[in-house]
Enzyme design. Structure first.
Site, short mmCIF file in Angstrom:
data_model
loop_
_atom_site.label_atom_id
_atom_site.label_comp_id
_atom_site.label_asym_id
_atom_site.label_seq_id
_atom_site.Cartn_x
_atom_site.Cartn_y
_atom_site.Cartn_z
N PHE A 149 0.81 -1.23 0.00
CA PHE A 149 0.00 0.00 0.00
C PHE A 149 0.84 1.27 0.00
CE2 PHE A 149 0.83 -0.21 4.58
CZ PHE A 149 1.03 1.12 4.88
N LYS A 173 -1.26 -7.12 -9.33
CA LYS A 173 -2.21 -7.26 -8.21
C LYS A 173 -1.82 -6.19 -7.19
CE LYS A 173 -2.92 -8.51 -4.46
NZ LYS A 173 -3.38 -7.61 -3.36
N SER A 226 5.54 -6.89 3.22
CA SER A 226 6.17 -7.16 4.51
C SER A 226 7.00 -8.45 4.45
CB SER A 226 5.08 -7.29 5.58
OG SER A 226 4.20 -8.33 5.22
N CYS A 281 9.76 1.58 3.43
CA CYS A 281 10.74 0.53 3.71
C CYS A 281 12.13 1.15 3.82
CB CYS A 281 10.72 -0.52 2.62
SG CYS A 281 11.28 0.15 1.06
N GLU A 383 9.61 -4.16 12.69
CA GLU A 383 9.31 -2.98 11.88
C GLU A 383 8.04 -2.34 12.42
OE1 GLU A 383 7.87 -3.70 7.84
OE2 GLU A 383 9.12 -2.05 7.13
P1 NAD Z 1 1.73 -6.65 3.02
O1 NAD Z 1 2.80 -7.67 3.07
O2 NAD Z 1 0.65 -6.71 4.04
O3 NAD Z 1 0.96 -6.71 1.60
C1 NAD Z 1 1.68 -6.67 0.40
C2 NAD Z 1 0.86 -7.41 -0.66
O4 NAD Z 1 0.69 -8.77 -0.26
C3 NAD Z 1 -0.53 -6.84 -0.88
O5 NAD Z 1 -0.82 -6.82 -2.25
C4 NAD Z 1 -1.42 -7.81 -0.12
O6 NAD Z 1 -2.71 -7.92 -0.70
C5 NAD Z 1 -0.68 -9.12 -0.21
N1 NAD Z 1 -0.88 -9.98 0.97
C6 NAD Z 1 -1.12 -9.57 2.25
N2 NAD Z 1 -1.25 -10.63 3.05
C7 NAD Z 1 -1.07 -11.74 2.28
C8 NAD Z 1 -1.07 -13.14 2.56
N3 NAD Z 1 -1.30 -13.62 3.78
N4 NAD Z 1 -0.86 -13.99 1.53
C9 NAD Z 1 -0.65 -13.52 0.29
N5 NAD Z 1 -0.64 -12.20 -0.03
C10 NAD Z 1 -0.84 -11.32 0.96
O7 NAD Z 1 2.44 -5.23 3.02
P2 NAD Z 1 1.78 -3.79 3.14
O8 NAD Z 1 1.29 -3.59 4.53
O9 NAD Z 1 0.85 -3.54 2.02
O10 NAD Z 1 3.07 -2.87 2.87
C11 NAD Z 1 3.97 -2.52 3.87
C12 NAD Z 1 5.18 -3.44 3.90
O11 NAD Z 1 5.85 -3.41 2.64
C13 NAD Z 1 6.24 -2.99 4.90
O12 NAD Z 1 6.73 -4.11 5.57
C14 NAD Z 1 7.32 -2.34 4.04
O13 NAD Z 1 8.60 -2.33 4.62
C15 NAD Z 1 7.25 -3.21 2.85
N6 NAD Z 1 7.86 -2.56 1.68
C16 NAD Z 1 9.07 -3.01 1.27
C17 NAD Z 1 9.71 -2.40 0.21
C18 NAD Z 1 11.06 -2.88 -0.22
O14 NAD Z 1 11.52 -2.48 -1.28
N7 NAD Z 1 11.74 -3.73 0.52
C19 NAD Z 1 9.10 -1.33 -0.45
C20 NAD Z 1 7.84 -0.91 -0.01
C21 NAD Z 1 7.23 -1.54 1.05
#
Ligand code: NAD
Length: 493
Positions: A149, A173, A226, A281, A383
């Site tokens: 997000f 997605k 995450s 991140c 985090e």
């Molecule tokens: P998230 O992991 O909750 O969701 C990311 C994606 O995974 C979404 O599209 C979501 O629908 C999907 N998802 C969520 N739960 C799932 C599950 N159980 N099984 C399969 N798919 C699932 O992350 P978020 O809250 O949307 O974003 C924040 C996180 O992203 C933070 O941890 C941040 O550090 C990380 N992030 C990392 C980078 C990087 O380059 N390393 C960049 C941006 C964000």
């Protein structure tokens, strides 16, 4: 009744399934749309459309493919302010931050416009007598991207511009929390003349992600989110024979040496810790202050945090920091601050009770600074993803590096110092993939890889830059010998 977002499949905007998830304007806590939570049915349709589009798209000359991206770039520039407002509306970051989100995404489109050169292969003449060899990059086929997000424009654009420029067809997605920006990008790609099926957008949560990971036609999966989910995506995707790049969460350390220019260090710390309300991140969530630097840095950053104007970013141009993404996330951040204080940290700025006039239902946490954090506290090992800065006081660079190196993540780390030797030691020994020297945790430009280490990345080839091109292509190596007429005709001799 809020509008339900549609999937974009084979060039059509379609509704599939009935379950939905609310999309909020976090500044005011109002539902502004509904994201459909689709499953295998929607994915199958998207894969069919992408697979049908692939043969023609891969045969389209690279220079023609990148003309579509040039047109996309111009459309993104034309609608820049409008898209930035959309990002702010569904995410909550300030307009300036939304402009940055979009600008960094556009830079990847610009990078991908150079694909004819980036795809050029390698050749060697006479690898044996009269034999030449060449390596040429081919696209993989149908590939998919799953995004978080926190950067509604930039993170999807880390992926699809390079993937489609290389000749793949793509299924995006987006996060179910921020589907509006992705939808706008889909509309612009139609205007840019992208053939039907080359980019498809499907919406949903775990169910559709699992369908992506298991679908036999999908060759590669890019993921950003995450760490627990990144690990799951990497393991499950790889088990199903896919190439996977999965970027995860982070805990980035900012070192401030006693010889640092303190004003600039505090400025860098402020942007790194509280920019995008800490939902990055690459946020600088931990200050490691060395020796006497602590007594200068802590009061200064506490003052800045207390004065930072938190506000409804969709209507208040004076807001310097917006809300976090949701009410449950706000509560989690507040609870983690509470746990830190209970564990012995001192809240020299405490944003738990911040309120915003005219927006009582917004998801706000004020800028928070916790001094005296110990490395083994949960607020340091987990985090937080909110506007919370931990301060760890140490006596030497090596003591700080030992703490940083034990952290499970490894996205970024940076140092403020006037000493070249100290900077060099830090750059060489910090246990992270993206280093800053006298700059806040720096996200690399589009032509460099976004290079997380440790639990911040699972896979081999990172997003962006030449690694992005390598990820979305496979090499074909051809060894060639041509016989002169009659030469090698052993049977006639
Ligand atoms: P998230 O992991 O909750 O969701 C990311 C994606 O995974 C979404 O599209 C979501 O629908 C999907 N998802 C969520 N739960 C799932 C599950 N159980 N099984 C399969 N798919 C699932 O992350 P978020 O809250 O949307 O974003 C924040 C996180 O992203 C933070 O941890 C941040 O550090 C990380 N992030 C990392 C980078 C990087 O380059 N390393 C960049 C941006 C964000």
């Amino acid at each position: 009744m809020p509008n339900t977002i549609k999937h974009f499949i084979g060039g059509d905007w379609v509704s599939i399934g009935s379950a939905t998830s609310p999309v909020y304007n976090p500044s005011v806590g109002e539902v502004i749309a509904e994201t459909p939570l689709a499953g295998a049915e929607a994915l199958d349709q998207a894969v069919t459309a992408a697979a049908e589009a692939f043969p023609a798209w891969k045969e389209t000359p690279a220079i023609e493919r990148c003309r579509v991206l040039f047109r996309l770039k111009m459309l993104l520039e034309d609608q820049f302010d409008d898209i930035a407002k959309l990002i702010t509306r569904e995410h909550g970051k300030t307009i300036t931050e939304s402009r940055g989100d979009l600008r960094r995404g556009i830079e990847v489109v610009e990078f991908a416009c150079g694909i004819p050169s980036l795809l050029m292969g390698e050749t060697a003449a006479n690898i044996a007598r009269g034999i030449d060899c060449e390596a040429v990059r081919h696209p993989l086929g149908v590939v998919a991207g799953i995004t978080p997000f926190n950067f509604p424009a930039m993170v999807p654009m880390w992926m699809f511009p390079i993937a489609i420029a290389c000749g793949n067809t793509f299924i995006l997605k987006p996060s179910e929390k921020v589907p509006l920006t992705a939808t706008r990008i889909g509309e612009l790609l139609v205007q840019a003349g992208l053939p039907k099926g080359v980019l498809n957008i499907v919406h949903g949560g775990k169910e559709i992600v699992d369908a992506i990971l298991k679908h036999p036609t999908i060759k590669a999966v890019s993921f950003v989110g995450s760490t627990p989910i990144a690990k799951y995506i990497y393991e499950t995707g790889a088990r199903h024979g896919k190439r996977v790049q999965a970027a995860g969460g982070a805990k980035n350390h900012i070192f401030i040496m006693p010889d640092a220019d303190i004003d600039n260090a505090v400025k860098g710390l402020t942007e790194a810790a509280f920019g995008c309300a800490g939902e990055r991140c690459m946020s600088g969530s931990t200050a490691v202050v060395i020796g006497p630097a602590g007594d200068k840095v802590v009061p200064a950053i506490a003052r800045v945090a207390q004065q930072l104007v938190v506000g409804a970013t969709d209507r208040d141009p004076n807001a310097q920091m917006g809300p976090v993404i949701s009410a449950p996330h706000r509560d989690r951040v507040r609870d983690l601050i509470g746990a830190g204080v209970k564990g012995g940290a001192t809240a020299v700025a405490d944003g738990r009770n911040v309120t915003v006039a005219g927006a009582p239902n917004g998801f706000y946490v004020g800028a928070t600074v916790l001094d005296g954090v110990q490395p083994d506290m949960t607020i340091h090992s987990e985090e937080i993803f909110g506007p919370v800065l931990n301060v760890i006081r140490v006596n030497s660079l090596s003591e700080g590096l030992a703490i940083q190196s034990k952290n499970p993540y490894g996205n970024g780390a940076c140092i403020f110092t006037r000493s070249g030797a100290t900077a060099r030691e830090f750059k060489h020994n910090a246990n992270a993939g993206m280093i800053g020297i006298n700059v806040g945790v720096p996200a690399p430009m589009a032509f460099f890889p976004f290079s997380g280490w440790n639990e911040s990345f699972f896979g081999d080839l990172h997003v962006q830059g030449r690694e992005g091109v390598a990820f979305y292509t496979q090499q074909k190596v051809t060894t060639t010998r041509w016989f002169a007429s009659g030469e090698g005709d052993i049977w006639s001799k």
